[in-house]
Motif scaffolding. Structure first.
Motif, short mmCIF file in Angstrom:
data_model
loop_
_atom_site.label_atom_id
_atom_site.label_comp_id
_atom_site.label_asym_id
_atom_site.label_seq_id
_atom_site.Cartn_x
_atom_site.Cartn_y
_atom_site.Cartn_z
N LYS A 1 30.07 45.78 37.31
CA LYS A 1 30.56 45.96 38.67
C LYS A 1 31.01 44.66 39.32
O LYS A 1 31.84 44.67 40.23
N SER B 1 35.90 41.26 38.27
CA SER B 1 37.23 41.63 38.75
C SER B 1 38.22 40.60 38.26
O SER B 1 37.85 39.52 37.79
N ASN C 1 31.89 41.83 43.83
CA ASN C 1 31.99 43.29 43.89
C ASN C 1 33.11 43.68 44.85
O ASN C 1 33.15 43.22 46.00
N ARG D 1 40.68 47.55 39.57
CA ARG D 1 39.79 47.64 38.43
C ARG D 1 40.35 48.65 37.43
O ARG D 1 40.99 49.63 37.81
N SER D 2 40.12 48.42 36.16
CA SER D 2 40.66 49.28 35.12
C SER D 2 40.10 50.69 35.25
O SER D 2 38.91 50.90 35.51
#
Length: 592
Positions: A541, A544, A508, A532-533
């Motif tokens: 979540k 990455s 995360n 993140r996009s």
């Protein structure tokens, strides 16, 4: 100074009789120097003419060449003599003389100065001290445009000259200032109405449809001052006396009002919903305190980055501009007291702002005492406020890491888009060296050479899937002074669509982590964390992506940088990886 002693005695006697016996229209002059040859006399006259109006040169007899000022009316010439002596503009032994003592004119050429009309110099008046109130007070009379009841009633030149003699020193300087603002006067604001001032008055009269006499009537003076002050209409510019800060100054009370003290500032905030604001600055201190205040104020949101900066040992000026506001600060240290002011004004209103700054600076008066450091309410303290003022924040802050011994930094390209300034750790300016939008990578070079405590060493081979990894980054975008470590695992050596220059991570992260280094268990860098996009596709979540180390080293080589290749592959304890990460990771900030 060279003068004939006999001539001095004769002239001294003439002054004693002439100033009492002659009428107010007696033509007199102020003699400031005399030289025994034309060359020296002409050279000195030219020097004086660069600083003063009404400079002339005449032969005096006996081979002497005198430099004089004038002509003036007899009863006023003494005032010019006192002003110029006090200001050090003319020698202390300058004296008044008469036309009869002057021979052939040699300077200025082509002008009949002896035939010119007399000039009316400044009348000096003592300035009365304003009683010091016990609390901040606002003066009764705002600066405003005078009402002209009857424009048809005017004065003859003789009447105008008589009314002009009743003007105070401040009023005379005010007329010169107004003529300068209108574009007709470019010399010294001294209140002495010489040839230059008269010529500017004549030019203003002609431009405004009046007879160009060179002597402003009462009506014309009102029109001129009215034009000058028209830009201030509605601002209610009044003199504010604040004994707590020890400052007296003109403030636009129509748009700002006193709100609070938060040392070293007294805050006058907008009452009309605009961006206007005035700060009075007052504190004890020395040159070091002043330098610290200079640095602190440049971190405030009210002082935008673009603008002039001037600093001396006992003063500084700051100008900041952006699309919303223009901020100007003027501060000076004297007798252990630092005092000054800041005007924040809406952008696009430059004429009024310039006039306000001029009025505030001219009226600024230092009274006894400084603002008590304990004044104000400390219950409103916040980490992002200084004395109640918002610290300037960057548009975006992300992470980056050092990749060579000169301080070059790798970061995400998202961190450097449309920046007027890029900084490392909010203090060191950085230049954008390379941007690779396809890879999402940028390379920065510091404006000054750095010696990073740690430099990235890239993994010689990809780690095993599901092995432990760690990301170092400024998760909270600079709120914390050191990077945060986030631990996770390596899920895949490719992207979701099989991209070979991406790695998928299971951990995360927060937006501030983007651009930070991704470490393997040996403390080597295996990649850079990507943002993140922000698209429509919502990933879990804990998913990455990192740009692979091989893509980073390829970009570095294209930019002429040599990447560091790791040799050791032994596992390091987490605390060692953390120490390496802290020395390598930097906060990258983009400023508007």
């Amino acid at each position: 100074m060279k003068r004939l002693f006999v001539g001095f005695l004769v002239l001294f006697a003439a002054i004693g009789q002439g100033l009492q016996a002659q009428t107010s229209q007696q033509v007199v002059w102020i003699q400031i120097e005399a030289h025994p040859n034309l060359r020296d006399g002409l050279a000195r006259a030219q020097v004086y003419a660069r600083e003063l109006e009404d400079v002339s040169g005449f032969r005096l007899g006996g081979g002497w060449h005198g430099i004089v000022l004038g002509p003036y009316a007899a009863q006023d010439a003494e005032q010019v003599l006192q002003v110029y002596r006090a200001d050090g503009l003319i020698p202390r032994d300058s004296y008044i003389t008469f036309s009869a003592t002057l021979g052939e004119q040699f300077f200025p050429q082509g002008q009949d100065v002896l035939g010119a009309n007399t000039q009316t110099p400044q009348v000096i008046e003592d300035q009365q001290e304003t009683p010091t109130p016990s609390e901040p007070q606002i003066g009764d009379d705002p600066v405003q445009t005078p009402e002209i009841a009857n424009r048809e009633i005017d004065e003859t030149p003789a009447e105008a000259r008589r009314s002009e003699r009743r003007l105070s020193a401040e009023e005379r300087r005010g007329l010169q200032t107004a003529l300068q603002w209108a574009g007709f006067y470019s010399s010294t604001i001294d209140g002495a109405f010489g040839r230059g001032t008269r010529a500017s008055m004549s030019a203003w009269q002609q431009a405004n449809g009046f007879e160009p006499t060179g002597i402003l009537t009462t009506l014309q003076r009102e029109v001129l001052i009215g034009q000058y002050n028209a830009v201030l209409e509605g601002l209610e510019l009044r003199r504010v006396t604040d004994t707590r800060t020890g400052i007296e100054i003109m403030i636009p009370t129509g748009v700002v009002a006193f709100e609070r003290y938060e040392p070293p500032f007294a805050h006058f905030n907008a009452t009309d919903g605009s961006a206007a604001k005035v700060l009075l600055i007052s504190q004890e201190g020395d040159a070091n305190t002043l330098a610290g205040l200079y640095q602190i104020m440049q971190t405030l949101e009210i002082v935008p980055l673009e603008g002039e900066r001037r600093q001396t040992r006992d003063s500084f000026e700051l100008v900041g501009r952006n699309a919303s506001i223009v901020s100007e600060t003027r501060v000076r240290l004297a007798a252990g007291e630092i005092k000054g002011f800041t005007l924040i004004w809406p952008a696009g209103d430059e004429e009024r702002r310039t006039r306000l700054i001029s009025e505030m600076q001219a009226s600024f008066t230092r009274l006894d005492g400084v603002l008590d450091a304990a004044a104000g309410d400390s219950s409103t303290q916040q980490i992002d406020l200084v004395a109640g003022l918002q610290i300037r924040k960057p548009k975006v802050s992300r992470s980056g890491f050092f990749v060579d011994g000169g301080g070059s930094v790798i970061t995400t390209s998202d961190a450097v888009q449309s920046c007027t300034r890029i900084t490392l750790d909010e203090e060191i300016d950085a230049n954008l060296q390379t941007v690779d939008l396809d890879r999402g990578l940028a390379i920065l070079s510091p404006a000054e050479t750095l010696a990073p405590p740690q430099v990235a060493q890239f993994s010689p081979a990809p780690p095993r899937l599901q092995s432990d990894i760690a990301v170092a980054g400024y998760s909270y975008e600079g709120v914390l002074d050191a990077p945060t470590m986030t631990f996770g695992t390596l899920s895949d050596l490719r992207g979701l669509r099989g991209e070979e220059d991406l790695s998928r991570l299971a951990l995360n992260t927060l937006p501030g982590d983007a651009g930070g280094p991704v470490f393997d268990t040996s403390g080597n860098v295996l990649g850079m964390l990507l943002p993140r996009s922000n698209g429509n596709q919502q990933l879990p979540k804990d998913v990455s992506f990192a740009l692979a180390g091989s893509a980073i080293t390829e970009a570095m080589q294209s930019a002429g940088l040599t990447p560091g290749n790791a040799e050791g592959t032994s596992t390091l304890p987490p605390e060692d990886i953390t120490a390496r990460a802290i020395g390598m990771t930097v906060l990258v900030s983009c400023w508007e």
